[in-house]
Design a protein around this motif. Structure first.
Motif, PDB file in Angstrom:
ATOM      1  N   CYS A 189     -17.244  11.179  -0.467  1.00  0.00           N
ATOM      2  CA  CYS A 189     -15.909  11.554   0.018  1.00  0.00           C
ATOM      3  C   CYS A 189     -15.801  13.054   0.316  1.00  0.00           C
ATOM      4  O   CYS A 189     -14.700  13.572   0.455  1.00  0.00           O
ATOM      5  CB  CYS A 189     -14.881  11.180  -1.049  1.00  0.00           C
ATOM      6  SG  CYS A 189     -15.109  12.140  -2.568  1.00  0.00           S
ATOM      7  N   THR A 190     -16.954  13.743   0.433  1.00  0.00           N
ATOM      8  CA  THR A 190     -16.925  15.207   0.615  1.00  0.00           C
ATOM      9  C   THR A 190     -16.270  15.616   1.933  1.00  0.00           C
ATOM     10  O   THR A 190     -16.567  15.064   2.988  1.00  0.00           O
ATOM     11  CB  THR A 190     -18.367  15.769   0.583  1.00  0.00           C
ATOM     12  OG1 THR A 190     -18.995  15.367  -0.630  1.00  0.00           O
ATOM     13  CG2 THR A 190     -18.381  17.289   0.688  1.00  0.00           C
ATOM     14  N   VAL A 191     -15.380  16.583   1.852  1.00  0.00           N
ATOM     15  CA  VAL A 191     -14.780  17.215   3.031  1.00  0.00           C
ATOM     16  C   VAL A 191     -14.780  18.734   2.775  1.00  0.00           C
ATOM     17  O   VAL A 191     -15.064  19.173   1.654  1.00  0.00           O
ATOM     18  CB  VAL A 191     -13.323  16.737   3.286  1.00  0.00           C
ATOM     19  CG1 VAL A 191     -13.281  15.237   3.530  1.00  0.00           C
ATOM     20  CG2 VAL A 191     -12.383  17.115   2.141  1.00  0.00           C
ATOM     21  N   LEU A 192     -14.484  19.505   3.803  1.00  0.00           N
ATOM     22  CA  LEU A 192     -14.317  20.945   3.591  1.00  0.00           C
ATOM     23  C   LEU A 192     -12.842  21.255   3.444  1.00  0.00           C
ATOM     24  O   LEU A 192     -12.013  20.767   4.230  1.00  0.00           O
ATOM     25  CB  LEU A 192     -14.886  21.737   4.772  1.00  0.00           C
ATOM     26  CG  LEU A 192     -16.375  21.567   5.063  1.00  0.00           C
ATOM     27  CD1 LEU A 192     -16.790  22.467   6.234  1.00  0.00           C
ATOM     28  CD2 LEU A 192     -17.228  21.891   3.844  1.00  0.00           C
ATOM     29  N   LEU A 193     -12.531  22.037   2.439  1.00  0.00           N
ATOM     30  CA  LEU A 193     -11.164  22.512   2.221  1.00  0.00           C
ATOM     31  C   LEU A 193     -11.212  24.030   2.385  1.00  0.00           C
ATOM     32  O   LEU A 193     -11.914  24.721   1.609  1.00  0.00           O
ATOM     33  CB  LEU A 193     -10.703  22.115   0.809  1.00  0.00           C
ATOM     34  CG  LEU A 193      -9.343  22.619   0.355  1.00  0.00           C
ATOM     35  CD1 LEU A 193      -8.231  22.129   1.275  1.00  0.00           C
ATOM     36  CD2 LEU A 193      -9.068  22.179  -1.082  1.00  0.00           C
ATOM     37  N   ASP A 194     -10.569  24.531   3.446  1.00  0.00           N
ATOM     38  CA  ASP A 194     -10.667  25.946   3.790  1.00  0.00           C
ATOM     39  C   ASP A 194     -12.128  26.397   3.850  1.00  0.00           C
ATOM     40  O   ASP A 194     -12.488  27.483   3.375  1.00  0.00           O
ATOM     41  CB  ASP A 194      -9.877  26.810   2.790  1.00  0.00           C
ATOM     42  CG  ASP A 194      -8.388  26.495   2.840  1.00  0.00           C
ATOM     43  OD1 ASP A 194      -7.899  26.055   3.901  1.00  0.00           O
ATOM     44  OD2 ASP A 194      -7.715  26.681   1.812  1.00  0.00           O
ATOM     45  N   GLY A 195     -12.968  25.526   4.419  1.00  0.00           N
ATOM     46  CA  GLY A 195     -14.365  25.885   4.665  1.00  0.00           C
ATOM     47  C   GLY A 195     -15.314  25.663   3.522  1.00  0.00           C
ATOM     48  O   GLY A 195     -16.513  25.900   3.653  1.00  0.00           O
ATOM     49  N   ARG A 196     -14.807  25.183   2.369  1.00  0.00           N
ATOM     50  CA  ARG A 196     -15.694  24.967   1.219  1.00  0.00           C
ATOM     51  C   ARG A 196     -15.719  23.495   0.855  1.00  0.00           C
ATOM     52  O   ARG A 196     -14.664  22.838   0.893  1.00  0.00           O
ATOM     53  CB  ARG A 196     -15.205  25.746  -0.020  1.00  0.00           C
ATOM     54  CG  ARG A 196     -15.319  27.214   0.163  1.00  0.00           C
ATOM     55  CD  ARG A 196     -14.728  27.978  -1.000  1.00  0.00           C
ATOM     56  NE  ARG A 196     -15.254  29.331  -0.994  1.00  0.00           N
ATOM     57  CZ  ARG A 196     -16.350  29.708  -1.654  1.00  0.00           C
ATOM     58  NH1 ARG A 196     -16.993  28.859  -2.416  1.00  0.00           N
ATOM     59  NH2 ARG A 196     -16.786  30.946  -1.568  1.00  0.00           N
ATOM     60  N   PRO A 197     -16.879  22.965   0.458  1.00  0.00           N
ATOM     61  CA  PRO A 197     -16.948  21.533   0.165  1.00  0.00           C
ATOM     62  C   PRO A 197     -16.176  21.150  -1.099  1.00  0.00           C
ATOM     63  O   PRO A 197     -16.257  21.847  -2.114  1.00  0.00           O
ATOM     64  CB  PRO A 197     -18.444  21.257  -0.041  1.00  0.00           C
ATOM     65  CG  PRO A 197     -19.141  22.548   0.083  1.00  0.00           C
ATOM     66  CD  PRO A 197     -18.160  23.648   0.337  1.00  0.00           C
ATOM     67  N   VAL A 198     -15.428  20.051  -1.009  1.00  0.00           N
ATOM     68  CA  VAL A 198     -14.748  19.478  -2.178  1.00  0.00           C
ATOM     69  C   VAL A 198     -14.937  17.972  -2.130  1.00  0.00           C
ATOM     70  O   VAL A 198     -15.161  17.403  -1.065  1.00  0.00           O
ATOM     71  CB  VAL A 198     -13.222  19.778  -2.207  1.00  0.00           C
ATOM     72  CG1 VAL A 198     -12.954  21.259  -2.375  1.00  0.00           C
ATOM     73  CG2 VAL A 198     -12.511  19.241  -0.973  1.00  0.00           C
ATOM     74  N   ILE A 199     -14.841  17.343  -3.302  1.00  0.00           N
ATOM     75  CA  ILE A 199     -14.883  15.883  -3.317  1.00  0.00           C
ATOM     76  C   ILE A 199     -13.428  15.396  -3.312  1.00  0.00           C
ATOM     77  O   ILE A 199     -12.669  15.639  -4.245  1.00  0.00           O
ATOM     78  CB  ILE A 199     -15.708  15.339  -4.510  1.00  0.00           C
ATOM     79  CG1 ILE A 199     -15.453  16.120  -5.771  1.00  0.00           C
ATOM     80  CG2 ILE A 199     -17.180  15.351  -4.183  1.00  0.00           C
ATOM     81  CD1 ILE A 199     -16.212  15.595  -6.955  1.00  0.00           C
ATOM     82  N   SER A 200     -13.082  14.757  -2.198  1.00  0.00           N
ATOM     83  CA  SER A 200     -11.665  14.493  -1.934  1.00  0.00           C
ATOM     84  C   SER A 200     -11.057  13.468  -2.883  1.00  0.00           C
ATOM     85  O   SER A 200      -9.834  13.387  -2.993  1.00  0.00           O
ATOM     86  CB  SER A 200     -11.460  14.072  -0.481  1.00  0.00           C
ATOM     87  OG  SER A 200     -12.188  12.908  -0.180  1.00  0.00           O
ATOM     88  N   CYS A 201     -11.905  12.703  -3.608  1.00  0.00           N
ATOM     89  CA  CYS A 201     -11.348  11.749  -4.582  1.00  0.00           C
ATOM     90  C   CYS A 201     -10.847  12.462  -5.827  1.00  0.00           C
ATOM     91  O   CYS A 201     -10.234  11.844  -6.692  1.00  0.00           O
ATOM     92  CB  CYS A 201     -12.375  10.672  -4.953  1.00  0.00           C
ATOM     93  SG  CYS A 201     -13.774  11.289  -5.915  1.00  0.00           S
ATOM     94  N   SER A 202     -11.139  13.768  -5.920  1.00  0.00           N
ATOM     95  CA  SER A 202     -10.735  14.515  -7.115  1.00  0.00           C
ATOM     96  C   SER A 202      -9.765  15.653  -6.790  1.00  0.00           C
ATOM     97  O   SER A 202      -9.538  16.518  -7.635  1.00  0.00           O
ATOM     98  CB  SER A 202     -11.968  15.099  -7.815  1.00  0.00           C
ATOM     99  OG  SER A 202     -12.865  14.073  -8.147  1.00  0.00           O
ATOM    100  N   VAL A 203      -9.228  15.652  -5.567  1.00  0.00           N
ATOM    101  CA  VAL A 203      -8.281  16.705  -5.163  1.00  0.00           C
ATOM    102  C   VAL A 203      -6.938  16.060  -4.886  1.00  0.00           C
ATOM    103  O   VAL A 203      -6.838  15.123  -4.080  1.00  0.00           O
ATOM    104  CB  VAL A 203      -8.789  17.415  -3.881  1.00  0.00           C
ATOM    105  CG1 VAL A 203      -7.749  18.392  -3.349  1.00  0.00           C
ATOM    106  CG2 VAL A 203     -10.118  18.123  -4.133  1.00  0.00           C
ATOM    107  N   LEU A 204      -5.910  16.519  -5.542  1.00  0.00           N
ATOM    108  CA  LEU A 204      -4.576  15.970  -5.280  1.00  0.00           C
ATOM    109  C   LEU A 204      -4.092  16.409  -3.895  1.00  0.00           C
ATOM    110  O   LEU A 204      -4.194  17.594  -3.536  1.00  0.00           O
ATOM    111  CB  LEU A 204      -3.586  16.449  -6.336  1.00  0.00           C
ATOM    112  CG  LEU A 204      -3.660  15.732  -7.686  1.00  0.00           C
ATOM    113  CD1 LEU A 204      -2.793  16.450  -8.718  1.00  0.00           C
ATOM    114  CD2 LEU A 204      -3.274  14.265  -7.574  1.00  0.00           C
ATOM    115  N   SER A 205      -3.565  15.472  -3.136  1.00  0.00           N
ATOM    116  CA  SER A 205      -3.097  15.795  -1.779  1.00  0.00           C
ATOM    117  C   SER A 205      -2.026  16.877  -1.810  1.00  0.00           C
ATOM    118  O   SER A 205      -1.952  17.725  -0.909  1.00  0.00           O
ATOM    119  CB  SER A 205      -2.548  14.538  -1.112  1.00  0.00           C
ATOM    120  OG  SER A 205      -3.569  13.576  -1.036  1.00  0.00           O
TER     121      SER A 205
END
Ligand code: FES
Ligand code: FES
Length: 153
Positions: free
Chosen positions: A46-62
């Motif tokens: 589920c990795t995406v970039l958040l402000d250019g840095r990789p995050v695992i989107s299943c662990s980031v609150l929208s």
């Protein structure tokens, strides 16, 4: 609640539940490259970039990404054709489930390596990719394609 984000260069706004995770918000809104592998922060699918840095989107609150910028595999696929050719020529792509998350990581690594912010060597690249699991390829064909694309000897 409502959040506003820039996704793959486009301004979007979404109505979300305060306890919703970014993976769910993205998939509900058509960003289907973002895969749900484990939903526990373990597989990297589920990795995406958040402000250019990789995050695992299943662990980031929208709710926490309001006002931020997100990049998914859909937004960078055109820039990553050379990498996808390398994968195909190494016979590395099998079910493909891990690939969108990996694509995002390789895109990030390429940028950082080209800027001189990450070492261009095999052990460093392996360390960065430790969180991107693949259940099919056995990793070696993927590694050959990744090292070739990144210019790592
Ligand atoms: S689905 Fe997010 S790390 Fe596996
Ligand atoms: S190719 Fe199937 S999970 Fe990686």
């Amino acid at each position: 609640m409502k959040i506003r984000v820039k996704i793959n260069g486009q301004d979007r706004s979404f109505e979300i539940d305060p306890s919703e995770y970014l993976l769910d918000t993205l998939r509900k809104n058509g960003y289907m490259s973002v895969k749900r592998g484990c939903d526990t922060g373990s597989c990297g699918a589920c990795t995406v970039l958040l402000d250019g840095r990789p995050v695992i989107s299943c662990s980031v609150l929208s709710a926490s990404v309001d006002g931020h910028e997100i990049t998914t595999a859909e937004g960078i696929a055109n820039q990553m054709k050379e990498y996808m050719h390398a994968l195909a020529s190494e016979g590395a792509d099998q079910c493909g489930f891990c690939q969108p998350g990996l694509l995002v990581m390789i895109y990030y690594l390429k940028k950082m390596i080209d800027k001189g912010l990450i070492e261009r060597d095999k052990e460093t690249v392996r360390r960065y990719l430790i969180g991107n699991l693949c259940r099919c390829s056995g990793y070696l064909p993927q590694e050959r394609a990744i090292f070739r694309f990144l210019g790592v000897d």
